[in-house]
Design an enzyme around this catalytic site. Structure first.
Site, PDB file in Angstrom:
ATOM      1  CD  GLU A 230      -2.759   1.550   0.495  1.00  0.00           C
ATOM      2  OE1 GLU A 230      -3.827   1.989   0.920  1.00  0.00           O
ATOM      3  OE2 GLU A 230      -2.565   1.306  -0.712  1.00  0.00           O
TER       4      GLU A 230
ATOM      5  CG  ASP B 209      -3.616  -2.794   2.719  1.00  0.00           C
ATOM      6  OD1 ASP B 209      -3.710  -1.999   1.776  1.00  0.00           O
ATOM      7  OD2 ASP B 209      -4.592  -3.196   3.375  1.00  0.00           O
TER       8      ASP B 209
END
Length: 252
Positions: A80, A108
Site C-alpha cells: 500500500e 497492503d
C-alpha cells in the site's frame, strides 16, 4: 474536515493521499471524509510495519530507536502506498521468491515472518461486519486480514493478531485519538453517517457559494486512490521520514 486532516496527519501522508485523489478526479476539498479515511488507512499501514524487523536467525524483533543493524531485515514489505504498476511488480517478485500464492487484489503488506500477504482494514462500523466484507471480496485463505476500529476493537483471521500487544495498542490509541479529536470538532457524526455526510457536504458547498453546477453526491465505493499513491516516496529507506514520528493533533 479538510483542516482537521491537514493538522492531524503527517504532511507526507496528506500529500500522498491528496495527489492520489486528484489523479482519479476526486477532490479532497469536496470528498473530505474520503480524504480522512485514506489518510487514516495509510497511517495504520505504516504504523503496522513500524519498528518490526527480522534478525539473522529469522526471529522477529522490535527496534524503536536509532538505525537498525545492517543484518536486520524489515519484517513487512509495504505494498500500500505504491502506484499500481509498481505494487504488482513487488507482489510478483514476492511470489516468485517465496512461492506465495498470487492474490487477486492488491494487499497492503507482506509479512516475511509468517510468509503471507496482509490486508489491513480500518472501519467506522462493527469489526465483524467489515471483516466478512473483506473476506468475501478477497476469497482467499492465504491473505491474512486484520481489521481495526475507532473504538479499540479488532478482528483478525483465525484470531491471529500478528503483532505484539503493545504495537497493536499504539494503533488503537491513535485511532481512538482521531475519533475523539473529530468528535470535539463536531466532525465524527458526518464521518460515520453517509446521510449526515451528504447533509454536511451540501451545507459546506452552500456556505462557500459553490453549489451551482456541482453534483451533490457522496461516493461510498472503495476509492481507487487507496492503491495509487506515488511510489517515489517508497525508496530504499522505507519511508524513513514517516518512521520518525507522526504528528499529534493540536489541542483546540
Amino acid at each position: 474536515m479538510e483542516d482537521f486532516v491537514r493538522q492531524c496527519f503527517n504532511p507526507m501522508i496528506v500529500e500522498l493521499a491528496e495527489k492520489a485523489m486528484k489523479e482519479y478526479g476526486e477532490d479532497p476539498k469536496i470528498e473530505t471524509n474520503k480524504f480522512a479515511a485514506i489518510c487514516t488507512h495509510l497511517e495504520v499501514c505504516f504504523m503496522y510495519s513500524d519498528f518490526h524487523f527480522i534478525n539473522e536467525l529469522g526471529e522477529s524483533v522490535i527496534i524503536e530507536s536509532g538505525d537498525p543493524n545492517a543484518l536486520l531485515k524489515h519484517r513487512f514489505e509495504i505494498i500500500e502506498g505504491r502506484d499500481r504498476t509498481m505494487a504488482w511488480t513487488v507482489v510478483n517478485s514476492i511470489c516468485n521468491t517465496t512461492r506465495a500464492e498470487k492474490p487477486k487484489f492488491l494487499p497492503d503488506l507482506y509479512d516475511y515472518k509468517e510468509n503471507r500477504f496482509v490486508e489491513i482494514g480500518v472501519t467506522r462500523r462493527e469489526v465483524h461486519i467489515y471483516y466478512l466484507e473483506k473476506a468475501n471480496k478477497i476469497k482467499s485463505e492465504k491473505t491474512h486480514i486484520h481489521i481495526f476500529s475507532f473504538t479499540g476493537e479488532e478482528m483478525a483471521t483465525k484470531a491471529d493478531y500478528t503483532l505484539d500487544e503493545e504495537s497493536r495498542a499504539r494503533i488503537k490509541t491513535r485511532l481512538f485519538t482521531i475519533r475523539q479529536e473529530m468528535a470535539s470538532r463536531g466532525l465524527w457524526d458526518s464521518f460515520v453517517s453517509p446521510r449526515e455526510a451528504k447533509r454536511q457536504l451540501k451545507k459546506d458547498l452552500k456556505s462557500q457559494g459553490r453549489c451551482a453546477g456541482l453534483p451533490i453526491t457522496v461516493s461510498h465505493r472503495t476509492s481507487p486512490a487507496l492503491k495509487i499513491l506515488e511510489s517515489m516516496w517508497m525508496d530504499s529507506n522505507r519511508t524513513a521520514a514517516l518512521r520518525v514520528s507522526f504528528l499529534k493533533c493540536p489541542k483546540k
